[in-house]
Design an enzyme around this catalytic site. Structure first.
Site, mmCIF file in Angstrom:
data_model
loop_
_atom_site.group_PDB
_atom_site.id
_atom_site.type_symbol
_atom_site.label_atom_id
_atom_site.label_comp_id
_atom_site.label_asym_id
_atom_site.label_seq_id
_atom_site.Cartn_x
_atom_site.Cartn_y
_atom_site.Cartn_z
ATOM 1 N N ASP A 224 0.736 -1.547 0.109
ATOM 2 C CA ASP A 224 0.358 -0.090 -0.181
ATOM 3 C C ASP A 224 0.739 1.528 0.164
ATOM 4 O O ASP A 224 2.155 1.112 0.678
ATOM 5 C CB ASP A 224 -0.992 -0.148 1.822
ATOM 6 N N ILE A 225 0.790 2.168 -0.552
ATOM 7 C CA ILE A 225 1.450 3.810 -0.800
ATOM 8 C C ILE A 225 0.630 4.041 0.231
ATOM 9 O O ILE A 225 -0.422 4.667 0.100
ATOM 10 C CB ILE A 225 1.289 3.628 -2.686
ATOM 11 N N GLU A 267 -4.596 2.600 -3.711
ATOM 12 C CA GLU A 267 -3.500 1.602 -4.260
ATOM 13 C C GLU A 267 -2.906 0.805 -3.659
ATOM 14 O O GLU A 267 -1.924 1.155 -2.956
ATOM 15 C CB GLU A 267 -3.006 3.623 -3.041
#
Length: 371
Positions: A224-225, A267
């Site tokens: 996950d960003i 994301e």
């Protein structure tokens, strides 16, 4: 087609029989019958068939009449060899083309009936096999041209069928290619080009089943960003999309041919690593994290550095089915976020394992909600 072939053949027969009638000095009645039979009859037969409710049945009747009239003329002329052979061969060809071998006894029976009626009526003067050279040549020419006409029709039909089949095959291939593209579109993410969650739901059970059969481990990374919402809010969604595509390229370059990368949603990304124990999965996750952190995304003349967090789960230790592995990886990812982001966490690992102090988030991470 039948009208054209019958008309051509009958005109050729008219010339052939007319040559014979001229040589033997036949009566006006014979000439009149010749004109009616070979010039007028083909058009009448076509008109009847054209107006029939069942045209195939009407044409079948016409073909039997062709044989019947041929038998009448063969007997009436005394069975001249070349003329008789030409009529017989033409009628047989016509019947076999449309009815197969069962057409042979039909046409033989029709010819026999016509010849028998003429003989029984006494309107014949015995057998006269011989024909003069001109009539013989006309018979040969008539038969040759008739065969060529039929062969040409067959060639044209075969070529038309071949072109139709090729066209149909091309259409089928086009449909298959379209179906493949549509299937690929349903299984891939249009922005990043990665496989999507739907594909993961289909492929992960098979990957786990293979790992079970082979007695190997399988690792799952959930990526996950960090602070992606802030990136979108501060720089716009176009920049956010570039960050997503940048991470997708890095992940695709980092995996082997048997490893799969997915955009799980938003994301979040998932990487499936067959034959990968926990320690190797942790190293792979760290390599990916560092590479992404060290590759800024261009923003005009400036650039933006983003980081990621990763949760790791391993089959069979952290889940026996795909749903459990995903849940374990998600829990590990949540802990990576809660522990400061920009780090990797293995599910149910001892706190601090694989921890790495974030480069630019240490001060404010504790008060942020994991995202």
């Amino acid at each position: 087609m039948n009208r054209r072939n019958r008309s051509i053949f009958y005109v050729l027969l008219f010339l052939t029989v007319a040559s014979h009638l001229w040589v033997v000095g036949s009566s006006f009645t014979a000439w009149l019958l010749l004109a009616l039979q070979f010039l007028l009859y083909p058009q009448l037969a076509y008109g009847v068939a054209l107006r029939s409710a069942d045209q195939r049945k009407a044409e079948h009747r016409n073909q039997l009449l062709d044989g019947f009239w041929a038998g009448c003329w063969m007997a009436g002329l005394g069975f001249p060899l070349w003329i008789s052979f030409t009529m017989f061969a033409g009628a047989c060809l016509h019947m076999v083309v449309f009815y197969g071998l069962r057409g042979l006894p039909m046409v033989v029976g029709a010819m026999g009936l016509g010849a028998g009626l003429v003989i029984a009526s006494g309107n014949w003067s015995g057998v006269h096999f011989e024909t003069d050279l001109r009539t013989t040549l006309l018979s040969m020419l008539s038969l040759t041209l008739f065969f060529v006409t039929y062969a040409l029709d067959g060639y044209r039909r075969a070529m038309y069928q071949h072109r139709s089949e090729m066209k149909l095959r091309a259409q089928v291939e086009e449909i298959r290619a379209l179906q493949a593209r549509l299937y690929e579109q349903t299984m891939s993410d249009p922005l990043t080009g990665l496989l999507n969650r739907r594909h993961l739901e289909k492929a992960l059970p098979s990957a786990i089943a293979s790992a079970q059969v082979e007695g190997r481990e399988l690792a799952l990374l959930m990526v996950d960003i960090d602070h992606f919402k802030n990136i979108n809010d501060q720089h716009g969604h176009d920049v956010g999309d570039e960050v997503l595509k940048s991470l997708a390229l890095i992940m695709k370059a980092a995996v082997r041919s048997d490893e799969l990368v997915y955009r799980y949603g938003g994301e979040e990304f998932v990487i499936v690593l067959p034959d990968c124990p926990a320690d190797l999965a942790a190293r792979r996750a760290e390599q990916l994290r560092r590479r992404f952190m060290e590759c800024p995304v261009g923003l005009g003349e400036a650039s933006i550095n983003a980081t990621l967090s990763c949760g790791i789960s391993v089959y069979p230790e952290h889940g026996a089915v795909g749903r459990e592995l995903l849940r374990s990886a998600d829990a590990a990812l949540y802990r990576a976020k809660a522990n400061g982001r920009n780090r990797s966490e293995l599910f149910a690992s001892t706190p601090g394992q694989f921890d790495r102090q974030p480069l630019d988030e240490a001060a404010g991470a504790a008060g942020d909600r994991p995202a």
